[in-house]
Write a protein that holds these residues in place. Structure first.
Motif, mmCIF file in Angstrom:
data_model
loop_
_atom_site.group_PDB
_atom_site.id
_atom_site.type_symbol
_atom_site.label_atom_id
_atom_site.label_comp_id
_atom_site.label_asym_id
_atom_site.label_seq_id
_atom_site.Cartn_x
_atom_site.Cartn_y
_atom_site.Cartn_z
ATOM 1 N N VAL A 71 78.440 21.973 21.414
ATOM 2 C CA VAL A 71 78.106 23.299 21.929
ATOM 3 C C VAL A 71 77.332 23.135 23.229
ATOM 4 O O VAL A 71 76.386 22.349 23.292
ATOM 5 N N ASP A 72 77.732 23.857 24.278
ATOM 6 C CA ASP A 72 76.981 23.831 25.540
ATOM 7 C C ASP A 72 76.066 25.046 25.564
ATOM 8 O O ASP A 72 76.521 26.174 25.742
ATOM 9 N N LEU A 73 74.771 24.811 25.370
ATOM 10 C CA LEU A 73 73.815 25.914 25.325
ATOM 11 C C LEU A 73 73.692 26.623 26.664
ATOM 12 O O LEU A 73 73.333 27.790 26.714
ATOM 13 N N ARG A 74 74.006 25.941 27.745
ATOM 14 C CA ARG A 74 73.922 26.585 29.055
ATOM 15 C C ARG A 74 74.952 27.704 29.147
ATOM 16 O O ARG A 74 74.694 28.755 29.733
ATOM 17 N N ILE A 75 76.114 27.500 28.532
ATOM 18 C CA ILE A 75 77.140 28.540 28.514
ATOM 19 C C ILE A 75 76.750 29.620 27.508
ATOM 20 O O ILE A 75 76.847 30.812 27.781
ATOM 21 N N LYS A 76 76.264 29.207 26.346
ATOM 22 C CA LYS A 76 75.851 30.159 25.303
ATOM 23 C C LYS A 76 74.758 31.087 25.819
ATOM 24 O O LYS A 76 74.732 32.262 25.497
ATOM 25 N N PHE A 77 73.850 30.567 26.642
ATOM 26 C CA PHE A 77 72.752 31.359 27.190
ATOM 27 C C PHE A 77 73.102 32.027 28.523
ATOM 28 O O PHE A 77 72.231 32.607 29.162
ATOM 29 N N ASN A 78 74.348 31.896 28.970
ATOM 30 C CA ASN A 78 74.782 32.489 30.243
ATOM 31 C C ASN A 78 73.867 32.094 31.403
ATOM 32 O O ASN A 78 73.354 32.937 32.127
ATOM 33 N N LEU A 79 73.665 30.804 31.574
ATOM 34 C CA LEU A 79 72.759 30.313 32.608
ATOM 35 C C LEU A 79 73.445 30.056 33.941
ATOM 36 O O LEU A 79 72.933 29.314 34.767
ATOM 37 N N GLY A 80 74.583 30.661 34.168
ATOM 38 C CA GLY A 80 75.252 30.523 35.461
ATOM 39 C C GLY A 80 76.102 29.275 35.525
ATOM 40 O O GLY A 80 76.655 28.821 34.540
ATOM 41 N N LYS A 81 76.171 28.707 36.729
ATOM 42 C CA LYS A 81 77.035 27.556 36.965
ATOM 43 C C LYS A 81 76.586 26.352 36.136
ATOM 44 O O LYS A 81 75.418 25.990 36.118
ATOM 45 N N VAL A 82 77.540 25.764 35.444
ATOM 46 C CA VAL A 82 77.256 24.614 34.583
ATOM 47 C C VAL A 82 77.809 23.365 35.252
ATOM 48 O O VAL A 82 78.989 23.290 35.563
ATOM 49 N N GLU A 83 76.926 22.398 35.505
ATOM 50 C CA GLU A 83 77.348 21.131 36.105
ATOM 51 C C GLU A 83 77.063 20.006 35.120
ATOM 52 O O GLU A 83 76.069 20.009 34.418
ATOM 53 N N TYR A 84 77.980 19.047 35.104
ATOM 54 C CA TYR A 84 77.789 17.854 34.275
ATOM 55 C C TYR A 84 77.485 16.696 35.212
ATOM 56 O O TYR A 84 78.275 16.387 36.095
ATOM 57 N N ASN A 85 76.289 16.096 35.038
ATOM 58 C CA ASN A 85 75.906 14.981 35.902
ATOM 59 C C ASN A 85 75.265 13.880 35.055
ATOM 60 O O ASN A 85 75.307 13.931 33.823
ATOM 61 N N GLU A 86 74.658 12.922 35.716
ATOM 62 C CA GLU A 86 74.094 11.772 34.984
ATOM 63 C C GLU A 86 72.903 12.153 34.108
ATOM 64 O O GLU A 86 72.511 11.398 33.224
ATOM 65 N N PHE A 87 72.302 13.342 34.342
ATOM 66 C CA PHE A 87 71.161 13.775 33.531
ATOM 67 C C PHE A 87 71.587 14.611 32.329
ATOM 68 O O PHE A 87 70.802 14.835 31.417
ATOM 69 N N THR A 88 72.844 15.078 32.317
ATOM 70 C CA THR A 88 73.339 15.898 31.218
ATOM 71 C C THR A 88 73.422 15.047 29.949
ATOM 72 O O THR A 88 73.976 13.959 29.976
ATOM 73 N N VAL A 89 72.823 15.559 28.874
ATOM 74 C CA VAL A 89 72.822 14.809 27.624
ATOM 75 C C VAL A 89 73.271 15.694 26.471
ATOM 76 O O VAL A 89 73.286 16.919 26.571
ATOM 77 N N VAL A 90 73.632 15.040 25.390
ATOM 78 C CA VAL A 90 73.989 15.729 24.152
ATOM 79 C C VAL A 90 72.958 15.337 23.104
ATOM 80 O O VAL A 90 72.748 14.161 22.839
ATOM 81 N N ILE A 91 72.312 16.354 22.548
ATOM 82 C CA ILE A 91 71.384 16.132 21.444
ATOM 83 C C ILE A 91 72.197 16.324 20.166
ATOM 84 O O ILE A 91 72.750 17.394 19.932
#
Length: 167
Positions: A71-91
């Motif tokens: 689940v991408d919480l950034r999309i669930k929370f409607n936080l605008g543009k979602v980018e995947y980079n080296e800091f993006t992690v999955v808990i």
């Protein structure tokens, strides 16, 4: 008894009441969730998309033979543009035996909070659905939104994610 607490001699009681929270970043905000719900933290890898799922369910991954919905919480929370980079992690969370991955912008720290450090959500925010917010914590001039991750992954979402994991 209150004089003991005020004098600071009753430190043992404070330690047992402390809860540890994993703090993470979503957009410009910092959040925290109970560390006991966290199974592991992984870098973001490609996921296998499943047709006809909500946009916030990115797909599934194979985690040591177990199919885990992501689940991408950034999309669930409607936080605008979602980018995947080296800091993006999955808990990777273990919610009563259900394993779910949660994509966040980054993981910050583990912090220990006493119950008196957690404040209620102010009434001004009452128009927002706050059923998944445990409270707010302020540590060293930073504000953290503490979430009840099981409430956040509401039963409707969880049922959907269980059906995704079955495929």
């Amino acid at each position: 008894m209150s004089s003991i607490t005020e004098s600071g001699n009753n430190t043992n009681d404070g330690v047992t009441n402390a809860k540890e929270f994993l703090t993470f970043v979503l957009g410009n905000e910092e959040y925290g969730l109970e560390i006991l719900k966290v199974q592991e933290i992984r870098g973001y890898d490609a996921v296998t998309k499943i047709a006809n799922t909500p946009e916030f369910i990115k797909g599934v991954v194979n985690l040591r033979g177990r199919i885990v919905p992501i689940v991408d919480l950034r999309i669930k929370f409607n936080l605008g543009k979602v980018e995947y980079n080296e800091f993006t992690v999955v808990i990777i969370l273990n919610l009563n035996g259900r394993i779910v991955g949660m994509v966040v912008d980054g993981v910050s720290d583990v912090m220990s909070l006493q119950p008196n450090q957690i404040r209620a959500v102010p009434d001004i925010v009452a128009s927002i659905d706050t059923k998944y917010i445990v409270g707010l914590a302020s540590v060293e001039e930073k504000m953290f939104i503490l979430v009840d991750i099981e409430q956040l992954m509401s039963s409707t979402d969880m049922e959907l994610m269980d059906s995704v994991a079955m495929h």
